[in-house]
Design an enzyme around this catalytic site. Sequence first.
Site, PDB file in Angstrom:
ATOM      1  N   HIS A  17       4.828  14.035   8.017  1.00 42.54           N
ATOM      2  CA  HIS A  17       5.836  12.961   8.023  1.00 42.54           C
ATOM      3  C   HIS A  17       7.158  13.546   8.503  1.00 42.54           C
ATOM      4  CE1 HIS A  17       7.632   9.243   5.758  1.00 42.54           C
ATOM      5  NE2 HIS A  17       8.362   9.569   6.815  1.00 42.54           N
ATOM      6  N   HIS A  19      10.153  12.608  11.578  1.00 41.43           N
ATOM      7  CA  HIS A  19      10.674  11.843  12.717  1.00 41.43           C
ATOM      8  C   HIS A  19      11.427  12.835  13.579  1.00 41.43           C
ATOM      9  CE1 HIS A  19       9.948   7.997  10.543  1.00 41.43           C
ATOM     10  NE2 HIS A  19      10.145   8.774   9.491  1.00 41.43           N
ATOM     11  N   HIS A 197       5.060   3.307   6.995  1.00 41.76           N
ATOM     12  CA  HIS A 197       5.952   3.543   5.868  1.00 41.76           C
ATOM     13  C   HIS A 197       5.786   2.359   4.913  1.00 41.76           C
ATOM     14  CE1 HIS A 197       7.730   6.513   8.452  1.00 41.76           C
ATOM     15  NE2 HIS A 197       8.784   6.726   7.688  1.00 41.76           N
ATOM     16  N   GLU A 200       8.740   2.906   0.156  1.00 47.13           N
ATOM     17  CA  GLU A 200       9.920   3.796   0.073  1.00 47.13           C
ATOM     18  C   GLU A 200      11.004   3.008  -0.663  1.00 47.13           C
ATOM     19  OE1 GLU A 200      11.752   4.667   3.871  1.00 47.13           O
ATOM     20  OE2 GLU A 200      12.745   6.485   3.111  1.00 47.13           O
ATOM     21  N   ASP A 278      10.588  14.466   6.519  1.00 46.41           N
ATOM     22  CA  ASP A 278      11.069  13.154   6.995  1.00 46.41           C
ATOM     23  C   ASP A 278      12.115  13.299   8.111  1.00 46.41           C
ATOM     24  OD1 ASP A 278      11.041  10.401   7.094  1.00 46.41           O
ATOM     25  OD2 ASP A 278      12.022  10.073   5.167  1.00 46.41           O
ATOM     26  N   ASP A 279      13.372  13.517   7.720  1.00 47.95           N
ATOM     27  CA  ASP A 279      14.472  13.667   8.691  1.00 47.95           C
ATOM     28  C   ASP A 279      15.311  14.871   8.256  1.00 47.95           C
ATOM     29  OD1 ASP A 279      14.295  10.957  10.276  1.00 47.95           O
ATOM     30  OD2 ASP A 279      14.104  10.443   8.151  1.00 47.95           O
TER      31      ASP A 279
HETATM   32  N1  HPA Z   1      12.282   5.436   6.513  1.00 43.79           N
HETATM   33  C1  HPA Z   1      12.166   4.462   7.405  1.00 43.79           C
HETATM   34  N2  HPA Z   1      12.424   4.648   8.687  1.00 43.79           N
HETATM   35  C2  HPA Z   1      12.796   5.848   9.096  1.00 43.79           C
HETATM   36  C3  HPA Z   1      12.932   6.892   8.221  1.00 43.79           C
HETATM   37  C4  HPA Z   1      12.658   6.681   6.855  1.00 43.79           C
HETATM   38  O1  HPA Z   1      12.753   7.564   5.973  1.00 43.79           O
HETATM   39  N3  HPA Z   1      13.338   7.961   8.949  1.00 43.79           N
HETATM   40  C5  HPA Z   1      13.405   7.567  10.235  1.00 43.79           C
HETATM   41  N4  HPA Z   1      13.094   6.282  10.333  1.00 43.79           N
HETATM   42 ZN    ZN Z   2       9.957   8.509   7.481  1.00 42.43          ZN
END
Ligand code: HPA
Ligand code: ZN
Length: 336
Positions: A17, A19, A197, A200, A278-279
């Site tokens: 996971h 991006h 996703h 979250e 994630d990011d």
């Molecule tokens: N959630 C949803 N969209 C996203 C995320 C995330 O954590 N990171 C990049 N796009």
């Molecule tokens: Zn994500």
Amino acid sequence: MTSHTDLIAALPKAELHLHIEGSFEPEQMMELAERNKIALPFKTLEEAKAAYDFDNLQEFLDLYYAGMAVLQTEQDFYNLTSAYLHRVTQDNVRHVEMFFDPQAHMERGVPFGVVADGILKALSDGEKELGITSKLIMSFLRHLPEDDGFALLEESTPWHDRFVGVGLDSSEMGHPPAKFAKLFQRCREMGFKLCMHAGEEGPPAYIREALFDIAVDRVDHGNRSMEDPALIDHLRDSQMTLTNCPLSNLSLCVIDRIEDSPVKRMLDAGLHVTVNSDDPAYFGGYMNQNFEAVADALNLNRNEIIRLAKNSFEGSFLTDAEKAAHLAAIDATTAT
Ligand code: HPA
Ligand code: ZN
């Protein structure tokens, strides 16, 4: 440093996971802003880092889309991807399944091929030079209409053999999985793996839709499944992989404290959970920092940490033989 730092560093891991646009470090962002003569919402590194203080997913997304606007050329996408691969090689990430957000670039006039070719070239060089393997997952932006997703699917046709699957990201609330039922059905028929996703910020009902209406192969995040005992039972029985992202959860206020991360509760419930970044440029940590954060805050033991590393390969889209080779490497690393 935790008592498990050496173990975490030594373990081969897969990141499931990530991006790629979320690995855009402010230093590199400012360099490309200068090169491409594009203004950013901040002038200094300090200002950038001060802006990375989010109350929710949308606040992050607003900055994420603003930051990626400086990515213009194939070389930019190459440099971005290459920087991530070099960084996570230090964390002993041996395989990555990476999301990218083509619609966020195409709406700025950057052609699909510029984005995809830059990323794919870096992935190919990363495998040759660093020995890290990878798969690419094309993500649809869920705040846009389903028809826009169909248009992207069409436009990306020449590259389809270079993606393993499709994903669904961006603003979750108000954009449930079922909004994309036809698009994902089409993607499944075309042979793509399906990721979404879900849970979250969105309710357990969104995770149920992803599982039962869409038949996803993987659930990204999945935090809020822990509110629904019957859903937990289903996730355990099916051994569905959840790609949890602890530092992301903390940064976006999905949890108030890292001690509230669901990773340990998911392990205890027998769920097939993985740890991911994630990011990482926005949320303060790459793979090993995410492992360390939960190992420390949740008092994970050695076996639980090894389990998380094994889950990362088991939950990947690698072949059974490839998975077996990585699992054997973990056993070799941890044999006492
Ligand atoms: N959630 C949803 N969209 C996203 C995320 C995330 O954590 N990171 C990049 N796009
Ligand atoms: Zn994500």
